[in-house]
Scaffold this motif. Structure first.
Motif, PDB file in Angstrom:
ATOM      1  N   LEU A  54     -17.290  -6.198   1.384  1.00  0.00           N
ATOM      2  CA  LEU A  54     -16.245  -7.193   1.617  1.00  0.00           C
ATOM      3  C   LEU A  54     -15.472  -6.942   2.914  1.00  0.00           C
ATOM      4  CD1 LEU A  54     -14.835  -7.592  -2.019  1.00  0.00           C
ATOM      5  CD2 LEU A  54     -16.556  -8.978  -0.847  1.00  0.00           C
ATOM      6  N   GLY A  55     -15.943  -6.022   3.729  1.00  0.00           N
ATOM      7  CA  GLY A  55     -15.267  -5.723   4.985  1.00  0.00           C
ATOM      8  C   GLY A  55     -15.108  -6.967   5.854  1.00  0.00           C
ATOM      9  N   GLY A  56     -13.918  -7.134   6.427  1.00  0.00           N
ATOM     10  CA  GLY A  56     -13.638  -8.269   7.293  1.00  0.00           C
ATOM     11  C   GLY A  56     -13.245  -9.537   6.579  1.00  0.00           C
ATOM     12  N   SER A  57     -13.218  -9.493   5.249  1.00  0.00           N
ATOM     13  CA  SER A  57     -12.913 -10.709   4.471  1.00  0.00           C
ATOM     14  C   SER A  57     -11.443 -10.853   4.130  1.00  0.00           C
ATOM     15  CB  SER A  57     -13.716 -10.697   3.170  1.00  0.00           C
ATOM     16  OG  SER A  57     -13.249  -9.671   2.301  1.00  0.00           O
ATOM     17  N   GLY A  58     -10.661  -9.785   4.342  1.00  0.00           N
ATOM     18  CA  GLY A  58      -9.266  -9.792   3.900  1.00  0.00           C
ATOM     19  C   GLY A  58      -9.090  -9.248   2.500  1.00  0.00           C
ATOM     20  N   VAL A  59     -10.199  -8.840   1.880  1.00  0.00           N
ATOM     21  CA  VAL A  59     -10.165  -8.278   0.528  1.00  0.00           C
ATOM     22  C   VAL A  59     -10.402  -6.779   0.623  1.00  0.00           C
ATOM     23  CG1 VAL A  59     -11.158  -8.337  -1.793  1.00  0.00           C
ATOM     24  CG2 VAL A  59     -11.083 -10.428  -0.404  1.00  0.00           C
ATOM     25  N   THR A  60      -9.501  -5.998   0.079  1.00  0.00           N
ATOM     26  CA  THR A  60      -9.664  -4.542   0.066  1.00  0.00           C
ATOM     27  C   THR A  60      -9.999  -4.081  -1.346  1.00  0.00           C
ATOM     28  OG1 THR A  60      -7.326  -4.069  -0.349  1.00  0.00           O
ATOM     29  CG2 THR A  60      -8.023  -4.274   1.947  1.00  0.00           C
ATOM     30  N   TYR A  71      -4.807  -1.777   5.735  1.00  0.00           N
ATOM     31  CA  TYR A  71      -5.655  -0.805   6.438  1.00  0.00           C
ATOM     32  C   TYR A  71      -6.156   0.281   5.486  1.00  0.00           C
ATOM     33  CZ  TYR A  71      -7.315   1.587  10.680  1.00  0.00           C
ATOM     34  OH  TYR A  71      -8.094   2.147  11.664  1.00  0.00           O
ATOM     35  N   MET A  72      -6.070   0.024   4.184  1.00  0.00           N
ATOM     36  CA  MET A  72      -6.474   0.991   3.164  1.00  0.00           C
ATOM     37  C   MET A  72      -7.576   0.353   2.313  1.00  0.00           C
ATOM     38  SD  MET A  72      -2.531   1.935   2.168  1.00  0.00           S
ATOM     39  CE  MET A  72      -2.876   3.132   0.887  1.00  0.00           C
ATOM     40  N   THR A  73      -8.786   0.823   2.452  1.00  0.00           N
ATOM     41  CA  THR A  73      -9.886   0.292   1.635  1.00  0.00           C
ATOM     42  C   THR A  73     -10.984   1.333   1.497  1.00  0.00           C
ATOM     43  OG1 THR A  73     -11.238  -1.684   1.250  1.00  0.00           O
ATOM     44  CG2 THR A  73     -11.278  -0.756   3.476  1.00  0.00           C
ATOM     45  N   GLY A  74     -11.730   1.234   0.405  1.00  0.00           N
ATOM     46  CA  GLY A  74     -12.845   2.145   0.166  1.00  0.00           C
ATOM     47  C   GLY A  74     -12.431   3.557  -0.157  1.00  0.00           C
ATOM     48  N   GLY A  89       1.744   2.965 -11.739  1.00  0.00           N
ATOM     49  CA  GLY A  89       2.235   1.641 -11.368  1.00  0.00           C
ATOM     50  C   GLY A  89       2.684   1.567  -9.922  1.00  0.00           C
ATOM     51  N   ARG A  90       3.348   2.619  -9.441  1.00  0.00           N
ATOM     52  CA  ARG A  90       3.814   2.604  -8.050  1.00  0.00           C
ATOM     53  C   ARG A  90       2.655   2.660  -7.063  1.00  0.00           C
ATOM     54  NH1 ARG A  90       8.208   5.423 -10.548  1.00  0.00           N
ATOM     55  NH2 ARG A  90       7.123   7.436 -10.402  1.00  0.00           N
ATOM     56  N   MET A  91       1.624   3.440  -7.371  1.00  0.00           N
ATOM     57  CA  MET A  91       0.454   3.466  -6.500  1.00  0.00           C
ATOM     58  C   MET A  91      -0.259   2.116  -6.523  1.00  0.00           C
ATOM     59  SD  MET A  91      -1.552   4.775  -4.306  1.00  0.00           S
ATOM     60  CE  MET A  91      -1.159   6.527  -4.187  1.00  0.00           C
ATOM     61  N   ALA A  92      -0.374   1.528  -7.698  1.00  0.00           N
ATOM     62  CA  ALA A  92      -1.007   0.217  -7.803  1.00  0.00           C
ATOM     63  C   ALA A  92      -0.230  -0.829  -7.016  1.00  0.00           C
ATOM     64  CB  ALA A  92      -1.121  -0.202  -9.268  1.00  0.00           C
ATOM     65  N   ALA A  93       1.094  -0.760  -7.047  1.00  0.00           N
ATOM     66  CA  ALA A  93       1.910  -1.718  -6.304  1.00  0.00           C
ATOM     67  C   ALA A  93       1.667  -1.593  -4.805  1.00  0.00           C
ATOM     68  CB  ALA A  93       3.392  -1.506  -6.624  1.00  0.00           C
ATOM     69  N   LEU A  94       1.543  -0.364  -4.317  1.00  0.00           N
ATOM     70  CA  LEU A  94       1.270  -0.170  -2.894  1.00  0.00           C
ATOM     71  C   LEU A  94      -0.098  -0.737  -2.521  1.00  0.00           C
ATOM     72  CD1 LEU A  94       1.792   1.007  -0.087  1.00  0.00           C
ATOM     73  CD2 LEU A  94       0.910   3.204  -0.933  1.00  0.00           C
ATOM     74  N   LEU A  95      -1.116  -0.425  -3.315  1.00  0.00           N
ATOM     75  CA  LEU A  95      -2.461  -0.891  -2.991  1.00  0.00           C
ATOM     76  C   LEU A  95      -2.597  -2.401  -3.163  1.00  0.00           C
ATOM     77  CD1 LEU A  95      -4.611   1.935  -4.613  1.00  0.00           C
ATOM     78  CD2 LEU A  95      -4.045   1.621  -2.188  1.00  0.00           C
ATOM     79  N   ALA A  96      -1.779  -2.999  -4.015  1.00  0.00           N
ATOM     80  CA  ALA A  96      -1.806  -4.446  -4.204  1.00  0.00           C
ATOM     81  C   ALA A  96      -1.083  -5.190  -3.082  1.00  0.00           C
ATOM     82  CB  ALA A  96      -1.159  -4.810  -5.543  1.00  0.00           C
ATOM     83  N   SER A  97      -0.272  -4.493  -2.350  1.00  0.00           N
ATOM     84  CA  SER A  97       0.586  -5.103  -1.342  1.00  0.00           C
ATOM     85  C   SER A  97      -0.180  -5.562  -0.110  1.00  0.00           C
ATOM     86  CB  SER A  97       1.655  -4.089  -0.915  1.00  0.00           C
ATOM     87  OG  SER A  97       2.339  -4.518   0.249  1.00  0.00           O
ATOM     88  N   PRO A  98       0.258  -6.644   0.516  1.00  0.00           N
ATOM     89  CA  PRO A  98      -0.292  -6.999   1.830  1.00  0.00           C
ATOM     90  C   PRO A  98      -0.108  -5.899   2.866  1.00  0.00           C
ATOM     91  CG  PRO A  98       0.917  -8.854   0.908  1.00  0.00           C
ATOM     92  CD  PRO A  98       1.190  -7.678   0.012  1.00  0.00           C
ATOM     93  N   LEU A  99       0.862  -5.006   2.640  1.00  0.00           N
ATOM     94  CA  LEU A  99       1.113  -3.924   3.590  1.00  0.00           C
ATOM     95  C   LEU A  99       0.019  -2.862   3.574  1.00  0.00           C
ATOM     96  CD1 LEU A  99       4.956  -3.401   3.023  1.00  0.00           C
ATOM     97  CD2 LEU A  99       3.810  -4.909   4.655  1.00  0.00           C
ATOM     98  N   SER A 100      -0.879  -2.917   2.586  1.00  0.00           N
ATOM     99  CA  SER A 100      -1.947  -1.905   2.484  1.00  0.00           C
ATOM    100  C   SER A 100      -3.243  -2.394   3.125  1.00  0.00           C
ATOM    101  CB  SER A 100      -2.207  -1.569   1.011  1.00  0.00           C
ATOM    102  OG  SER A 100      -2.780  -2.685   0.339  1.00  0.00           O
TER     103      SER A 100
END
Length: 280
Positions: free
Chosen positions: A186-192, A263-266, A250-261
């Motif tokens: 899914l790289g480049g799709s906007g989905v992490t 640059y974080m994938t895989g 929950g706090r880690m999930a909130a960070l990874l769910a955020s648009p601010l994350s």
């Protein structure tokens, strides 16, 4: 910091109790629209009602994700209620609980060589199969919209497997592996796509299990605080001398769910009190 979760549509599977419930509470508090999922309709509805009233809808959906038809129905209901899902958190899972105590002073699991193939298959389908079905249901919509977050909840046993957890540890390892592969797809799709590895998280079931284990070890008159300290320092040593809480995940999930994350994938993010001994 504003994590920019307001209005994001989030499905957390297996969120009628335990870690999933903690994740649902955290995301709802950050302003997300949350769908609580479980298999028991009454309990799932009660959790959704308890979380509600924070500005965005908190809804409930029930269904058995191991059953393809049940999984398809859960996806259909989510689309019907919110018009799609922006954040998919694959938390539902587990292992067969039919094993009997074997007299050893630890939570009992069937011996590796005695774990029947049917249990391997059930556990794999309960963890990997359920996640794959929902990813295939929701990821195309995320790609089409140019935004999405897929978060797979793994386990410390995925990368640090104990003995005699034959079916569960490989299933969780598969979830970490597929996280990396899907992130590249899914790289480049906007989905992490990322994974979270919880350590031991204090839920009512975990407290009951470790209290029973403490009795097997002869700690009959020990308070829960002392049980927790002794396990994390003597039996399952880790740098932080207490178990985690659902809010920690929950706090880690909130960070990874955020648009601010973005640059974080895989990646596989450990929230385990330092329990895992390897670097990655």
């Amino acid at each position: 910091m504003d994590l920019q979760l307001a209005g994001l549509r989030c499905l957390i599977t297996g969120s009628s109790s335990g870690i999933g419930e903690g994740i649902a509470h955290t995301l709802a508090a950050e302003g997300a629209s949350v769908i609580v999922h479980g298999r028991d309709q009454q309990r799932t509805a009660a959790v959704a009602a308890a979380i509600g009233g924070r500005g965005q809808p908190v809804l409930a959906v029930t269904g058995d994700l191991v059953d393809p038809d049940g999984c398809a129905e859960v996806a259909r209901r989510c689309n019907e209620m919110l018009g799609g899902v922006d954040v998919l958190i694959n938390n539902a899972g587990g292992k067969t609980s039919s094993h009997k105590q074997d007299g050893v002073a630890r939570p009992a699991n069937a011996a590796w060589l005695e774990t029947p193939w049917d249990e391997w298959r059930w556990t794999y389908d309960q963890n990997v199969g359920a996640a794959v079905r929902l990813i295939q249901a929701f990821a195309p919509g995320m790609v089409e919209r140019g935004f999405g977050r897929i978060i797979n909840v793994a386990s410390a046993s995925a990368t640090q497997p104990p003995p005699d957890l034959a079916d569960y540890a490989p299933a969780k390892a598969a979830m970490v592996n597929m996280t990396v592969g899907l992130a590249k797809t899914l790289g480049g799709s906007g989905v992490t796509v990322n994974a979270i590895t919880p350590g031991t998280i204090l839920t009512p079931a975990v407290q009951s299990t470790f209290t029973g284990w403490a009795r097997q070890l002869g700690w009959d008159d020990t308070s829960w605080d002392e049980i927790e300290r002794r396990f994390t320092s003597e039996v399952l040593p880790q740098p932080i001398r207490q178990f985690g809480r659902p809010d920690d995940i929950g706090r880690m999930a909130a960070l990874l769910a955020s648009p601010l994350s973005s640059y974080m994938t895989g990646s596989n993010y450990r929230v385990d009190g330092g329990f895992c001994q390897s670097i990655n």
